[in-house]
Design a protein around this motif. Structure first.
Motif, PDB file in Angstrom:
ATOM      1  N   ALA A  64      -7.804 -11.014   4.829  1.00  0.00           N
ATOM      2  CA  ALA A  64      -7.470 -10.914   3.345  1.00  0.00           C
ATOM      3  C   ALA A  64      -8.065 -12.060   2.588  1.00  0.00           C
ATOM      4  O   ALA A  64      -8.595 -11.540   1.513  1.00  0.00           O
ATOM      5  CB  ALA A  64      -5.854 -11.644   3.442  1.00  0.00           C
ATOM      6  N   SER A  67     -11.627 -10.224   1.955  1.00  0.00           N
ATOM      7  CA  SER A  67     -11.300  -9.070   0.925  1.00  0.00           C
ATOM      8  C   SER A  67     -11.394  -9.628  -0.473  1.00  0.00           C
ATOM      9  O   SER A  67     -11.941  -8.862  -1.375  1.00  0.00           O
ATOM     10  CB  SER A  67     -10.095  -8.385   1.222  1.00  0.00           C
ATOM     11  OG  SER A  67      -8.820  -8.946   0.773  1.00  0.00           O
ATOM     12  N   GLN A  68     -10.932 -10.972  -0.721  1.00  0.00           N
ATOM     13  CA  GLN A  68     -10.830 -11.415  -1.967  1.00  0.00           C
ATOM     14  C   GLN A  68     -12.269 -11.810  -2.524  1.00  0.00           C
ATOM     15  O   GLN A  68     -12.739 -11.665  -3.381  1.00  0.00           O
ATOM     16  CB  GLN A  68      -9.926 -12.473  -2.278  1.00  0.00           C
ATOM     17  CG  GLN A  68      -8.410 -12.214  -2.029  1.00  0.00           C
ATOM     18  CD  GLN A  68      -8.063 -11.505  -3.324  1.00  0.00           C
ATOM     19  OE1 GLN A  68      -8.316 -11.691  -4.354  1.00  0.00           O
ATOM     20  NE2 GLN A  68      -7.369 -10.346  -2.899  1.00  0.00           N
ATOM     21  N   VAL A 128      -1.777  -6.608   6.111  1.00  0.00           N
ATOM     22  CA  VAL A 128      -2.229  -6.366   5.063  1.00  0.00           C
ATOM     23  C   VAL A 128      -3.851  -6.705   4.738  1.00  0.00           C
ATOM     24  O   VAL A 128      -4.289  -5.977   3.871  1.00  0.00           O
ATOM     25  CB  VAL A 128      -1.062  -7.106   3.790  1.00  0.00           C
ATOM     26  CG1 VAL A 128      -1.662  -6.845   2.492  1.00  0.00           C
ATOM     27  CG2 VAL A 128       0.150  -6.208   4.034  1.00  0.00           C
ATOM     28  N   ARG A 131      -6.378  -4.321   6.132  1.00  0.00           N
ATOM     29  CA  ARG A 131      -6.149  -3.108   5.334  1.00  0.00           C
ATOM     30  C   ARG A 131      -6.995  -3.160   3.926  1.00  0.00           C
ATOM     31  O   ARG A 131      -7.581  -2.333   3.659  1.00  0.00           O
ATOM     32  CB  ARG A 131      -4.738  -2.445   4.774  1.00  0.00           C
ATOM     33  CG  ARG A 131      -4.098  -1.725   6.254  1.00  0.00           C
ATOM     34  CD  ARG A 131      -2.830  -1.039   5.787  1.00  0.00           C
ATOM     35  NE  ARG A 131      -1.817  -1.953   5.307  1.00  0.00           N
ATOM     36  CZ  ARG A 131      -0.897  -2.798   6.254  1.00  0.00           C
ATOM     37  NH1 ARG A 131      -1.039  -2.519   7.437  1.00  0.00           N
ATOM     38  NH2 ARG A 131       0.015  -3.308   5.587  1.00  0.00           N
ATOM     39  N   ALA A 132      -6.658  -4.321   3.547  1.00  0.00           N
ATOM     40  CA  ALA A 132      -7.541  -4.553   2.144  1.00  0.00           C
ATOM     41  C   ALA A 132      -8.918  -4.755   2.224  1.00  0.00           C
ATOM     42  O   ALA A 132      -9.805  -4.208   1.544  1.00  0.00           O
ATOM     43  CB  ALA A 132      -6.822  -5.847   1.516  1.00  0.00           C
ATOM     44  N   ARG A 136     -11.764  -2.238   0.677  1.00  0.00           N
ATOM     45  CA  ARG A 136     -12.886  -3.255  -0.132  1.00  0.00           C
ATOM     46  C   ARG A 136     -14.314  -2.623   0.398  1.00  0.00           C
ATOM     47  O   ARG A 136     -15.265  -2.373  -0.449  1.00  0.00           O
ATOM     48  CB  ARG A 136     -12.680  -4.523  -0.226  1.00  0.00           C
ATOM     49  CG  ARG A 136     -13.547  -5.053  -1.262  1.00  0.00           C
ATOM     50  CD  ARG A 136     -12.762  -5.527  -2.566  1.00  0.00           C
ATOM     51  NE  ARG A 136     -11.628  -6.296  -2.300  1.00  0.00           N
ATOM     52  CZ  ARG A 136     -10.550  -5.932  -3.013  1.00  0.00           C
ATOM     53  NH1 ARG A 136     -10.550  -5.110  -3.846  1.00  0.00           N
ATOM     54  NH2 ARG A 136      -9.144  -6.632  -3.022  1.00  0.00           N
ATOM     55  N   THR A 164      -1.598   2.936   1.358  1.00  0.00           N
ATOM     56  CA  THR A 164      -2.739   2.306   1.373  1.00  0.00           C
ATOM     57  C   THR A 164      -3.995   3.001   1.844  1.00  0.00           C
ATOM     58  O   THR A 164      -5.129   2.829   1.048  1.00  0.00           O
ATOM     59  CB  THR A 164      -2.508   0.975   2.142  1.00  0.00           C
ATOM     60  OG1 THR A 164      -1.125   0.007   1.569  1.00  0.00           O
ATOM     61  CG2 THR A 164      -3.632   0.012   1.657  1.00  0.00           C
ATOM     62  N   SER A 168      -6.865   4.048  -0.668  1.00  0.00           N
ATOM     63  CA  SER A 168      -8.428   3.312  -0.629  1.00  0.00           C
ATOM     64  C   SER A 168      -9.453   4.515  -0.406  1.00  0.00           C
ATOM     65  O   SER A 168     -10.478   4.539  -0.963  1.00  0.00           O
ATOM     66  CB  SER A 168      -8.472   2.126   0.353  1.00  0.00           C
ATOM     67  OG  SER A 168      -7.951   2.783   1.656  1.00  0.00           O
TER      68      SER A 168
END
Length: 181
Positions: A64, A67-68, A128, A131-132, A136, A164, A168
């Protein structure tokens, strides 16, 4: 702070938020000092090192956060921090995405492949984040390897068990040419 100071903080600060924030300041520094949309590469280099660390540690709990890190700055945030024109900032942001895709193509593909989860859908923090990161990575790869992206996105879309993965996949091929779109 200088770009070198920010690069060190982004790379080695033990607090993940402070490291992420330093990386964002690197982007803004690039946007402010390169009016012709020429990214210096500091941010891209730091992201590449973060991706390599993530892949070598095999720690999916960090997906996570990573991904940010891969999220390009919004045009709004760039407009608020600089006095450059909208066209210049759009070009700058596109260049960041291309530079990141080229520099980290192998790592992004490895992250994408590692994020394929044959297990049933789960709604928890780690899942989550995975998946992010998968979405990305696919999105960033679309500008540097469109053929691979189309193939991966179609496969992902067809095998998706949740919205999701479908979204994407569609977002990744949205601007690509081809009958799959």
């Amino acid at each position: 702070q200088t770009a070198d100071d920010l690069k060190l903080l982004a790379r080695f600060d033990v607090d993940p938020f402070n490291a992420w924030q330093a990386s964002r300041q690197l982007i803004l520094k690039d946007a402010k000092t390169h009016a012709q949309a020429q990214a210096s590469g500091h941010w891209v280099e730091v992201i590449g090192e973060r991706l390599e660390d993530y892949l070598s540690q095999d720690d999916s709990s960090q997906a996570a956060l990573l991904s940010q890190w891969l999220m390009l700055p919004s045009i709004k945030s760039l407009l608020l921090e600089t006095d450059a024109s909208l066209d210049t900032l759009l070009a700058f942001r596109d260049q960041l995405g291309l530079a990141l895709g080229h520099r980290c193509q192998a790592q992004l593909k490895a992250c994408y492949e590692a994020s394929k989860d044959p297990k049933p859908y789960r709604f928890d923090k780690v899942s989550v984040g995975i998946r992010a990161l998968k979405g990305r990575a696919l999105s960033l790869l679309s500008s540097v390897d469109p053929e691979w992206t189309i193939q991966a996105a179609v496969e992902q879309y067809k095998g998706a068990e949740h919205m999701t993965d479908r979204m994407s996949a569609l977002q990744a091929i949205n601007d690509l040419h081809g009958s799959e779109r």
